[in-house]
Design an enzyme around this catalytic site. Structure first.
Site, mmCIF file in Angstrom:
data_model
loop_
_atom_site.group_PDB
_atom_site.id
_atom_site.type_symbol
_atom_site.label_atom_id
_atom_site.label_comp_id
_atom_site.label_asym_id
_atom_site.label_seq_id
_atom_site.Cartn_x
_atom_site.Cartn_y
_atom_site.Cartn_z
ATOM 1 N N LYS A 144 2.958 -14.789 -3.259
ATOM 2 C CA LYS A 144 3.556 -13.716 -4.064
ATOM 3 C C LYS A 144 4.923 -13.327 -3.509
ATOM 4 C CE LYS A 144 3.470 -9.354 -3.793
ATOM 5 N NZ LYS A 144 3.120 -7.959 -3.584
ATOM 6 N N ASN A 194 0.796 -1.238 0.000
ATOM 7 C CA ASN A 194 0.000 0.000 0.000
ATOM 8 C C ASN A 194 0.822 1.279 0.000
ATOM 9 O OD1 ASN A 194 -2.766 -1.132 0.185
ATOM 10 N ND2 ASN A 194 -1.947 -1.978 2.073
ATOM 11 N N HIS A 253 -1.140 -6.104 -10.486
ATOM 12 C CA HIS A 253 -1.109 -5.713 -11.904
ATOM 13 C C HIS A 253 -1.021 -6.938 -12.815
ATOM 14 C CE1 HIS A 253 -0.714 -1.616 -10.581
ATOM 15 N NE2 HIS A 253 0.351 -1.919 -9.870
ATOM 16 N N ASP A 276 -8.092 -16.892 -8.020
ATOM 17 C CA ASP A 276 -7.424 -16.076 -6.996
ATOM 18 C C ASP A 276 -5.914 -16.042 -7.263
ATOM 19 O OD1 ASP A 276 -6.172 -18.344 -5.863
ATOM 20 O OD2 ASP A 276 -7.747 -18.598 -4.372
#
Ligand code: SF4
Length: 232
Positions: free
Chosen positions: A133, A45, A153, A169
């Site tokens: 990730k 974030n 992205h 997902d």
């Protein structure tokens, strides 16, 4: 109609187009695994600029990983304040480092160099707050392994391109894209799809008219008014 993966020639063509448009598709600088883990938490974030500012402040205040792992959470939060969400990120960073130190007896992950991708990924996702990730980022950027990290992205662009089934997902997307994208192209494809997602395939309104993949993309007609163009 059931989902079909893209054919390999289409994936290779897309990679060439992304390299032509955004290249060279070099991954971030090679970093040690601990650095990559810390950076991934700091990047949540916030912008790359603020992440890097927070990381520099953190390293200036705690020059060694041991010093950081032993620090008080409030001191860590104060150091990384430029990156935002410092009260959330500081305990996350400390939880990861302390878990590694407890398990391995040190903050040295040199054993990764001789371990398989699967062993490393299993270790990483067992750490507190570390998901597929982040594990893929460590494998790709710290260890130069052929994996494709799926961030927001990459996930969005791959979905619109039809490279993953609808409603897949992010965890499952890692597995599917590893099958769809050849090993040698995975890390650079990650870089190319991030650039595409940030600059062209934007969340609210993708700029399909300016997309180098628009003739390969089943979503493009939804957004294109007229005059789609591609170019090989
Ligand atoms: S054509 Fe449009 S929807 Fe498809 S990848 Fe490009 S920008 Fe995204």
């Amino acid at each position: 109609m059931s989902w079909q993966p893209p054919d390999p020639a289409t994936v290779r063509l897309a990679h060439r187009r992304l390299a032509k448009r955004f290249g060279p598709l070099d991954p971030p600088l090679r970093r040690d695994p601990i650095e990559e883990l810390v950076l991934t938490v700091l990047s949540q974030n916030t912008s790359d600029v603020n992440r890097d500012r927070a990381f520099a402040a953190l390293r200036a205040r705690f020059p060694t990983w041991d010093a950081l792992a032993s620090a008080r959470v409030d001191d860590v939060a104060e150091a990384i304040r430029p990156g935002g969400l410092s009260q959330v990120k500081a305990p996350r960073i400390l939880a990861i480092l302390r878990e590694i130190r407890d398990r391995d007896g040190s903050l040295d992950l040199a054993w990764f160099a001789d371990a398989s991708d699967e062993e490393i990924a299993a270790y990483l996702v067992s750490l507190p707050g570390v998901g597929p990730k982040t594990a893929a980022c460590v494998l790709a950027f710290s260890l130069e392994r052929p994996v494709i990290p799926v961030d927001t992205h990459v996930h969005r662009a791959a979905g619109r391109l039809g490279w993953i089934p609808p409603k897949t997902d992010a965890n499952r997307a890692h597995e599917i894209l590893a099958e769809v994208v050849p090993p040698k192209l995975r890390v650079s494809m990650h870089v190319g799809l991030i650039r595409l997602g940030r600059e062209v395939c934007k969340p609210a309104r993708p700029r399909c008219e300016d997309c180098p993949l628009n003739d390969l993309c089943p979503t493009a007609p939804v957004y294109l008014a007229s005059g789609a163009r591609g170019g090989r």
